[in-house]
Design a protein around this motif. Sequence first.
Motif, PDB file in Angstrom:
ATOM      1  N   UNK A   1       0.838  -1.197   0.000  1.00  0.00           N
ATOM      2  CA  UNK A   1       0.000   0.000   0.000  1.00  0.00           C
ATOM      3  C   UNK A   1       0.876   1.251   0.000  1.00  0.00           C
ATOM      4  N   UNK A   2       0.753   2.023  -1.061  1.00  0.00           N
ATOM      5  CA  UNK A   2       1.539   3.240  -1.232  1.00  0.00           C
ATOM      6  C   UNK A   2       0.655   4.461  -1.005  1.00  0.00           C
ATOM      7  N   UNK A   3       1.081   5.353  -0.124  1.00  0.00           N
ATOM      8  CA  UNK A   3       0.387   6.632   0.050  1.00  0.00           C
ATOM      9  C   UNK A   3       1.280   7.744  -0.490  1.00  0.00           C
ATOM     10  N   UNK A   4       0.759   8.493  -1.446  1.00  0.00           N
ATOM     11  CA  UNK A   4       1.495   9.628  -1.999  1.00  0.00           C
ATOM     12  C   UNK A   4       1.032  10.892  -1.276  1.00  0.00           C
ATOM     13  N   UNK A   5       1.940  11.458  -0.482  1.00  0.00           N
ATOM     14  CA  UNK A   5       1.623  12.654   0.308  1.00  0.00           C
ATOM     15  C   UNK A   5       1.973  13.899  -0.504  1.00  0.00           C
ATOM     16  N   UNK A   6       0.977  14.704  -0.818  1.00  0.00           N
ATOM     17  CA  UNK A   6       1.212  15.943  -1.567  1.00  0.00           C
ATOM     18  C   UNK A   6       1.033  17.115  -0.611  1.00  0.00           C
ATOM     19  N   UNK A   7       2.073  17.918  -0.452  1.00  0.00           N
ATOM     20  CA  UNK A   7       2.051  18.989   0.541  1.00  0.00           C
ATOM     21  C   UNK A   7       2.534  20.275  -0.124  1.00  0.00           C
ATOM     22  N   UNK A   8       1.752  21.351  -0.059  1.00  0.00           N
ATOM     23  CA  UNK A   8       2.197  22.606  -0.689  1.00  0.00           C
ATOM     24  C   UNK A   8       3.292  23.318   0.119  1.00  0.00           C
ATOM     25  N   UNK A   9       3.500  22.931   1.370  1.00  0.00           N
ATOM     26  CA  UNK A   9       4.482  23.625   2.214  1.00  0.00           C
ATOM     27  C   UNK A   9       5.921  23.272   1.816  1.00  0.00           C
TER      28      UNK A   9
ATOM     29  N   UNK B   1       0.165   8.652   8.931  1.00  0.00           N
ATOM     30  CA  UNK B   1       0.056   7.704   7.815  1.00  0.00           C
ATOM     31  C   UNK B   1       0.795   6.406   8.131  1.00  0.00           C
ATOM     32  N   UNK B   2       1.990   6.523   8.712  1.00  0.00           N
ATOM     33  CA  UNK B   2       2.741   5.331   9.113  1.00  0.00           C
ATOM     34  C   UNK B   2       1.917   4.525  10.119  1.00  0.00           C
ATOM     35  N   UNK B   3       1.386   5.215  11.128  1.00  0.00           N
ATOM     36  CA  UNK B   3       0.645   4.516  12.183  1.00  0.00           C
ATOM     37  C   UNK B   3      -0.690   3.950  11.693  1.00  0.00           C
ATOM     38  N   UNK B   4      -1.192   4.508  10.586  1.00  0.00           N
ATOM     39  CA  UNK B   4      -2.426   3.980  10.000  1.00  0.00           C
ATOM     40  C   UNK B   4      -2.150   2.780   9.098  1.00  0.00           C
TER      41      UNK B   4
ATOM     42  N   UNK C   1       2.129   1.350   3.994  1.00  0.00           N
ATOM     43  CA  UNK C   1       3.403   0.627   4.022  1.00  0.00           C
ATOM     44  C   UNK C   1       4.545   1.432   3.423  1.00  0.00           C
ATOM     45  N   UNK C   2       4.233   2.169   2.367  1.00  0.00           N
ATOM     46  CA  UNK C   2       5.246   2.996   1.706  1.00  0.00           C
ATOM     47  C   UNK C   2       4.647   4.379   1.526  1.00  0.00           C
ATOM     48  N   UNK C   3       5.401   5.415   1.868  1.00  0.00           N
ATOM     49  CA  UNK C   3       4.886   6.780   1.721  1.00  0.00           C
ATOM     50  C   UNK C   3       5.847   7.578   0.841  1.00  0.00           C
ATOM     51  N   UNK C   4       5.301   8.191  -0.195  1.00  0.00           N
ATOM     52  CA  UNK C   4       6.078   9.118  -1.023  1.00  0.00           C
ATOM     53  C   UNK C   4       5.722  10.520  -0.532  1.00  0.00           C
TER      54      UNK C   4
ATOM     55  N   UNK D   1      -4.346  -0.141  -4.155  1.00  0.00           N
ATOM     56  CA  UNK D   1      -3.164  -0.179  -3.287  1.00  0.00           C
ATOM     57  C   UNK D   1      -2.314   1.085  -3.397  1.00  0.00           C
ATOM     58  N   UNK D   2      -2.759   2.024  -4.203  1.00  0.00           N
ATOM     59  CA  UNK D   2      -2.103   3.332  -4.273  1.00  0.00           C
ATOM     60  C   UNK D   2      -3.146   4.383  -3.913  1.00  0.00           C
ATOM     61  N   UNK D   3      -2.770   5.359  -3.085  1.00  0.00           N
ATOM     62  CA  UNK D   3      -3.721   6.418  -2.727  1.00  0.00           C
ATOM     63  C   UNK D   3      -2.955   7.719  -2.535  1.00  0.00           C
TER      64      UNK D   3
END
Lengths: 288, 288, 288
Positions: free
Chosen positions: C6-14, C25-28, C31-34, C62-64
């Motif tokens: 499960x890949x979570x792509x984190x998009x942050x404007x900061x 996200x890790x605690x939720x 498995x992999x965070x970009x 599996x990607x979000x």
Amino acid sequence: MTDKRNILIQLDPDAQASTFDRVVAVDAGAEVIFSHHSVTPDQVEPLVHGAIFTRGQEDLRHTAIFIGGTDVTQGEALLRRLLATFFGPMRVSVMLDANGANTTAAAAVIAAKKHTPLEGATALVLGGTGPVGQRVAMLLGKEGATVRLASRSAQRAKDTAAQVNQTLGHPRVTGVEAYNHDNTAQALKGVSLLVAAGAAGVKLLSQEQLTGAGSIKAAIDLNAVPPAGIEGIDVMDKAKERHGIVCYGAIGVGGLKMKIHKAAIRSLFESNDKTLDAEAIYAIGQTL
Amino acid sequence: MTDKRNILIQLDPDAQASTFDRVVAVDAGAEVIFSHHSVTPDQVEPLVHGAIFTRGQEDLRHTAIFIGGTDVTQGEALLRRLLATFFGPMRVSVMLDANGANTTAAAAVIAAKKHTPLEGATALVLGGTGPVGQRVAMLLGKEGATVRLASRSAQRAKDTAAQVNQTLGHPRVTGVEAYNHDNTAQALKGVSLLVAAGAAGVKLLSQEQLTGAGSIKAAIDLNAVPPAGIEGIDVMDKAKERHGIVCYGAIGVGGLKMKIHKAAIRSLFESNDKTLDAEAIYAIGQTL
Amino acid sequence: MTDKRNILIQLDPDAQASTFDRVVAVDAGAEVIFSHHSVTPDQVEPLVHGAIFTRGQEDLRHTAIFIGGTDVTQGEALLRRLLATFFGPMRVSVMLDANGANTTAAAAVIAAKKHTPLEGATALVLGGTGPVGQRVAMLLGKEGATVRLASRSAQRAKDTAAQVNQTLGHPRVTGVEAYNHDNTAQALKGVSLLVAAGAAGVKLLSQEQLTGAGSIKAAIDLNAVPPAGIEGIDVMDKAKERHGIVCYGAIGVGGLKMKIHKAAIRSLFESNDKTLDAEAIYAIGQTL
């Protein structure tokens, strides 16, 4: 809950986060690493808040912060801001090893201690005003040595020595100048331990002066780029005896440095209250 | 120790590191991925040093570097700097697939080879001056085909062909112009394999010319954005026979491209001495 | 294949990607965070293409994508661009929680609902024009409450109320001004539920007015920085009864907020078609 994954937050002031720091963190068992590059002091507060406000008090030990990169002054500025952001038990453990200065200094002093007593010894640190030299002088002072911190500039040597003595709480370190044969010979008188921590590729001592000094038991050259800081020491030397002197080169110290680095990373996850600077990292190194 | 986790260091010149490259790396089994964006050639040295100075010689195969992003020229510049930073056995394996050019070209040629012999064949590459076209021409030349590399500009076609021939070491590729019905017809004479590798959404050949050529056995259109580069080929075509010609569209080739990409990533961790460019990636693709 | 990580792509404007969002996200269980920082709307398309063109249709769940950071307006702009990039079933699930606005609003309304019926109730949202206030008003309106959305500026209150009513599809929310004792007293008339969602450290209501209003059953102060938005409510209050009113402070609501946040992240990986905004996140919170 104690099933939390160990998260290491890597804060790096450089434009690209150090791959060196990150590979070592992986090999030390950090399960998840957040790598932040181009980090400035004013960005530290929200980064720390995310570390301390997301997990329960009992799980805070599973999050830690590593400050690295190439610039020790910038790393120290990040550390100061970070420690100011913690409040009481709401904190996580943190390690500073910008430019590898803390782990390198710890490894050098631990290597030296294996071969010559530090308590009461007279030590000379060539290139002593840089981040590694300062830390070596401080750790040697802590161990009870009388330390001569040498520089090409007498003034910078004195200023740095005063700073280190302030950290120590008592005057163990004296600034001396060493830029030619005569004042280097003067600085070497009665020295049993010699450490060279100068800039890459700068020769600080001739082989003739090294072997001629007579009193030296151990000599450590932390310069990894030829020519050697201490002529005659090979970068691979690891407790190699040369003319009756136990010698270490940069790579010879490197294995211990890496072990200390990894042990320090691992120890970050034992509790949430550690601040691993030169002294604490040296203490960890001594247990290995 | 061989319990090291496989680390892939993703170097990307773009402002955001490619999620495409990273998802594929995850799915290929890279256990830890370091993603670096906005990477410039002068930043490569410390990034490489962190890769080669952190693990023992026997563990270097567990660290590898992937150069991606959208700009092939920038990717090649990173690769050159990277290879210059390695010294002897102190290196890690590296793969270049900026803009997917290497895996796409490899997949196209492997798909073609299933349906028509390449040795001695006459092939035409439309849009041949771009990164994918150049690589297709090179791989076809390597397989013994006589290749016509076509462009709207005769000069650019000739220059690119000369470059490809230099890579090949012998003259297999001729630059030709193809911007209207007549010179395209000329370029098509006697061609058994046709590959279109032009810009997205640009029609390079009419259906009439495709079917009228007579000699074509296989036609591959690598354009994923309508209209098709070769009129009448659907983006989903996968060995679809149309008017006696075996046709592939971009998505039809895509499955094989992805398989090659993943196999190449996996192979990076087999030893520390691989440099995966078009040829090496094509060789990997042929084993699948 | 369903063995995809499960890949979570984190998009942050900061300028630095939120460590808060990433630890959660890790605690939720992602498995992999970009983690992508400094993300602008024009960079969204290739980031989304990498998410939707790399895995087969059956593996897209599996990607979000998670859109976070501190600025809700920027987060909403990224979400709009992202939804415009999807086409039909070629999409992944996405969650917006910039500045924690959606999870905080959901937690506040769910907490309130435990203690007082929302259907037919009269609710007052102080500091109602901010992102959290707007979302609280919307969710309360959805639950059938009559909502007064208060601001120091009558005009801004009216404009925001009109916007929320448009989202709701019917007029549940009225803009009111509340900047002094008298107009605040007016706004409080007959109110059974009070929520303060103002700026950090700004007192919006005196204890005297809170207890004097008579009709209030539950009061929730979402301000985490002293002084409290509602005088007399402690930041740690969690269903604490004070003068016959059930009170919640920001940290008192925080536990539920974190549970909702984690449940929402987990739900992203159940299918590839979710768009988790305030309403959807509130619906998830109600199942906990």
